[in-house]
Design a protein around this motif. Sequence first.
Motif, short mmCIF file in Angstrom:
data_model
loop_
_atom_site.label_atom_id
_atom_site.label_comp_id
_atom_site.label_asym_id
_atom_site.label_seq_id
_atom_site.Cartn_x
_atom_site.Cartn_y
_atom_site.Cartn_z
N ARG A 129 15.32 9.97 -0.42
CA ARG A 129 13.92 9.42 -0.82
C ARG A 129 13.45 8.97 0.63
O ARG A 129 14.42 7.98 0.68
N TRP A 130 12.03 8.53 0.83
CA TRP A 130 12.02 8.01 2.36
C TRP A 130 10.91 6.77 1.67
O TRP A 130 9.78 7.46 1.40
N ARG A 131 10.74 5.85 2.50
CA ARG A 131 9.43 4.59 2.40
C ARG A 131 8.84 4.71 3.63
O ARG A 131 9.49 3.81 4.29
N ALA A 132 7.71 4.92 3.74
CA ALA A 132 6.73 4.84 5.13
C ALA A 132 5.59 3.27 5.17
O ALA A 132 5.62 2.94 3.62
N LEU A 133 5.94 2.47 6.04
CA LEU A 133 4.96 0.90 5.50
C LEU A 133 3.23 1.58 5.70
O LEU A 133 4.00 1.83 6.58
N PRO A 134 3.00 0.88 4.82
CA PRO A 134 1.23 1.21 4.98
C PRO A 134 0.87 0.47 6.15
O PRO A 134 0.12 1.35 6.48
N ALA A 135 1.93 -0.15 6.29
CA ALA A 135 0.98 -1.57 7.51
C ALA A 135 0.96 -0.84 8.59
O ALA A 135 0.28 -0.53 9.35
N CYS A 136 2.26 -0.51 9.19
CA CYS A 136 2.06 0.36 10.03
C CYS A 136 3.21 2.07 10.75
O CYS A 136 2.89 2.74 11.39
N GLY A 137 3.12 2.34 9.39
CA GLY A 137 3.72 4.14 9.46
C GLY A 137 4.82 4.34 9.91
O GLY A 137 5.56 4.79 9.77
N HIS A 138 5.63 2.88 9.87
CA HIS A 138 7.21 3.10 9.86
C HIS A 138 7.59 3.90 8.93
O HIS A 138 6.92 3.01 6.85
N ALA A 139 9.23 4.60 8.97
CA ALA A 139 9.64 5.08 7.78
C ALA A 139 10.82 4.88 7.60
O ALA A 139 11.75 4.36 9.05
N PHE A 140 11.25 4.42 6.79
CA PHE A 140 12.72 4.48 6.36
C PHE A 140 13.42 4.94 4.81
O PHE A 140 12.36 5.68 4.23
#
Length: 130
Positions: free
Chosen positions: A92-103
């Motif tokens: 399961r990964w999550r992308a941050l809506p503000a910058c698109g970086h994913a972790f």
Amino acid sequence: MAAALALFLLFAAAAAILLLHLVVAARAFRNQRHGGAGRSRYRVPETSYTPSRAGLSPADLRFLPCFAASASASASPELCAVCLEAACAGERWRALPACGHAFHAACVDRWLARAAACPVCRASVSASAS
Ligand SMILES: [Zn+2]
Ligand SMILES: [Zn+2]
């Protein structure tokens, strides 16, 4: 005798309540002084990155987009900047809506609970979409 005992109990109860109030008041005063001084003397610009701001709550985290990594897809992120491990299919990964970086969702959730900002570029992350 009974009257004296009752009086004593009343006095004891009053003393206990007074003590409780003192403790609560002292704690409130300490908190107020701490927060008040920090806010009035050291003014922090609201627009800049403020790690002191509380992180996101678990309820807020649920609003952030989440996806499953796939080993083959080119769109899947290659490395999690939090734990420095490569993406594995099905994670399961999550992308941050503000910058698109994913972790990894687990990694970034732990991070965001402390600071509401991207671990890589420090773009502020807010749960309320705007
Ligand atoms: Zn990770
Ligand atoms: Zn970022």
